[in-house]
Write an enzyme that holds these catalytic residues in place. Structure first.
Site, mmCIF file in Angstrom:
data_model
loop_
_atom_site.group_PDB
_atom_site.id
_atom_site.type_symbol
_atom_site.label_atom_id
_atom_site.label_comp_id
_atom_site.label_asym_id
_atom_site.label_seq_id
_atom_site.Cartn_x
_atom_site.Cartn_y
_atom_site.Cartn_z
ATOM 1 N N ASP A 29 0.846 -1.192 0.000
ATOM 2 C CA ASP A 29 0.000 0.000 0.000
ATOM 3 C C ASP A 29 0.882 1.243 0.000
ATOM 4 O OD1 ASP A 29 -3.228 0.512 0.964
ATOM 5 O OD2 ASP A 29 -1.824 2.202 1.055
ATOM 6 N N ILE A 30 0.501 2.232 -0.812
ATOM 7 C CA ILE A 30 1.302 3.445 -0.955
ATOM 8 C C ILE A 30 1.245 4.305 0.317
ATOM 9 C CG2 ILE A 30 -0.454 5.034 -1.907
ATOM 10 C CD1 ILE A 30 1.601 5.693 -4.130
ATOM 11 N N ASN A 87 -12.957 -3.356 2.527
ATOM 12 C CA ASN A 87 -13.858 -2.211 2.661
ATOM 13 C C ASN A 87 -14.845 -2.232 1.500
ATOM 14 O OD1 ASN A 87 -12.555 -1.154 4.949
ATOM 15 N ND2 ASN A 87 -11.036 -0.108 3.688
ATOM 16 N N GLU A 95 -12.194 3.486 -1.112
ATOM 17 C CA GLU A 95 -11.769 4.610 -1.956
ATOM 18 C C GLU A 95 -11.518 4.180 -3.392
ATOM 19 O OE1 GLU A 95 -8.405 6.347 -0.030
ATOM 20 O OE2 GLU A 95 -9.625 7.127 1.629
ATOM 21 N N HIS A 100 -10.164 -5.182 -3.285
ATOM 22 C CA HIS A 100 -8.822 -5.396 -2.726
ATOM 23 C C HIS A 100 -8.935 -5.838 -1.283
ATOM 24 C CE1 HIS A 100 -9.932 -1.140 -2.433
ATOM 25 N NE2 HIS A 100 -9.311 -1.121 -1.263
ATOM 26 N N HIS A 102 -7.029 -5.952 2.168
ATOM 27 C CA HIS A 102 -5.905 -5.365 2.911
ATOM 28 C C HIS A 102 -5.329 -6.423 3.850
ATOM 29 C CE1 HIS A 102 -6.888 -0.935 2.256
ATOM 30 N NE2 HIS A 102 -8.069 -1.456 2.010
HETATM 31 P P1 5GP Z 1 -9.763 1.401 0.289
HETATM 32 O O1 5GP Z 1 -9.951 2.634 1.157
HETATM 33 O O2 5GP Z 1 -10.410 1.581 -1.052
HETATM 34 O O3 5GP Z 1 -10.165 0.141 0.987
HETATM 35 O O4 5GP Z 1 -8.215 1.256 0.102
HETATM 36 C C1 5GP Z 1 -7.516 1.752 -1.004
HETATM 37 C C2 5GP Z 1 -6.056 1.643 -0.657
HETATM 38 O O5 5GP Z 1 -5.312 1.807 -1.842
HETATM 39 C C3 5GP Z 1 -5.586 2.732 0.314
HETATM 40 O O6 5GP Z 1 -5.036 2.113 1.467
HETATM 41 C C4 5GP Z 1 -4.564 3.522 -0.487
HETATM 42 O O7 5GP Z 1 -3.467 3.947 0.289
HETATM 43 C C5 5GP Z 1 -4.157 2.530 -1.553
HETATM 44 N N1 5GP Z 1 -3.748 3.132 -2.814
HETATM 45 C C6 5GP Z 1 -4.439 4.073 -3.525
HETATM 46 N N2 5GP Z 1 -3.791 4.384 -4.658
HETATM 47 C C7 5GP Z 1 -2.657 3.615 -4.679
HETATM 48 C C8 5GP Z 1 -1.575 3.494 -5.617
HETATM 49 O O8 5GP Z 1 -1.519 4.138 -6.658
HETATM 50 N N3 5GP Z 1 -0.599 2.597 -5.300
HETATM 51 C C9 5GP Z 1 -0.636 1.850 -4.157
HETATM 52 N N4 5GP Z 1 0.383 1.004 -3.953
HETATM 53 N N5 5GP Z 1 -1.643 1.947 -3.261
HETATM 54 C C10 5GP Z 1 -2.640 2.820 -3.515
#
Ligand code: 5GP
Length: 114
Positions: A29-30, A87, A95, A100, A102
């Site tokens: 995760d970034i 999520n 988001e 995905h 985690h």
């Molecule tokens: P969500 O909130 O949708 O469950 O999690 C999305 C996750 O994707 C977040 O933890 C966010 O930091 C990660 N993320 C978003 N854009 C990128 C990206 O371009 N590269 C990586 N490695 N992670 C990303």
């Protein structure tokens, strides 16, 4: 609709990839929320949990869990414990609308989650 994760799958943008198979990809995760924070995604575009059904996706979800267990072991958090999070939707805090999983670990997790 495609998301940034499709670009990662297609290697159009870089990511720290830690596992890849025909069906799934895992990368760091970034914006990590724990010492270990890895995202495990299917290569096919499934926006969210409510687009899954057990019959069609059982084997894909099984592969994602297998990958999580393998990565937990590789990162030395299989014994100490970890958290797996999916999520879903706005209230779930999603988001990126590409399914995905985690994998979070390396610190004590709290409950209830924020
Ligand atoms: P969500 O909130 O949708 O469950 O999690 C999305 C996750 O994707 C977040 O933890 C966010 O930091 C990660 N993320 C978003 N854009 C990128 C990206 O371009 N590269 C990586 N490695 N992670 C990303």
């Amino acid at each position: 609709m495609s998301t940034i994760f499709s670009k990662i799958i297609n290697k159009e943008i870089p990511a720290d990839i830690v596992f890849e198979s025909d069906n799934i990809l895992a990368f760091k995760d970034i914006n990590p929320q724990a010492p270990v924070h890895i995202l495990i995604i299917p290569k096919i575009e499934i926006p969210k949990v409510t687009d899954l059904n057990g019959k069609e996706h059982a084997s894909l979800l099984g592969e994602m869990i297998d990958a999580a267990n393998k990565l937990a072991k590789e990162n030395g958090i299989d014994e100490s414990g970890f958290r797996l999070v999916l999520n879903c939707g706005d209230n779930g805090g999603q988001e990126v609308y590409h399914l995905h999983l985690h994998l979070l670990g390396g610190r004590q997790m709290k409950w209830p989650p924020g």
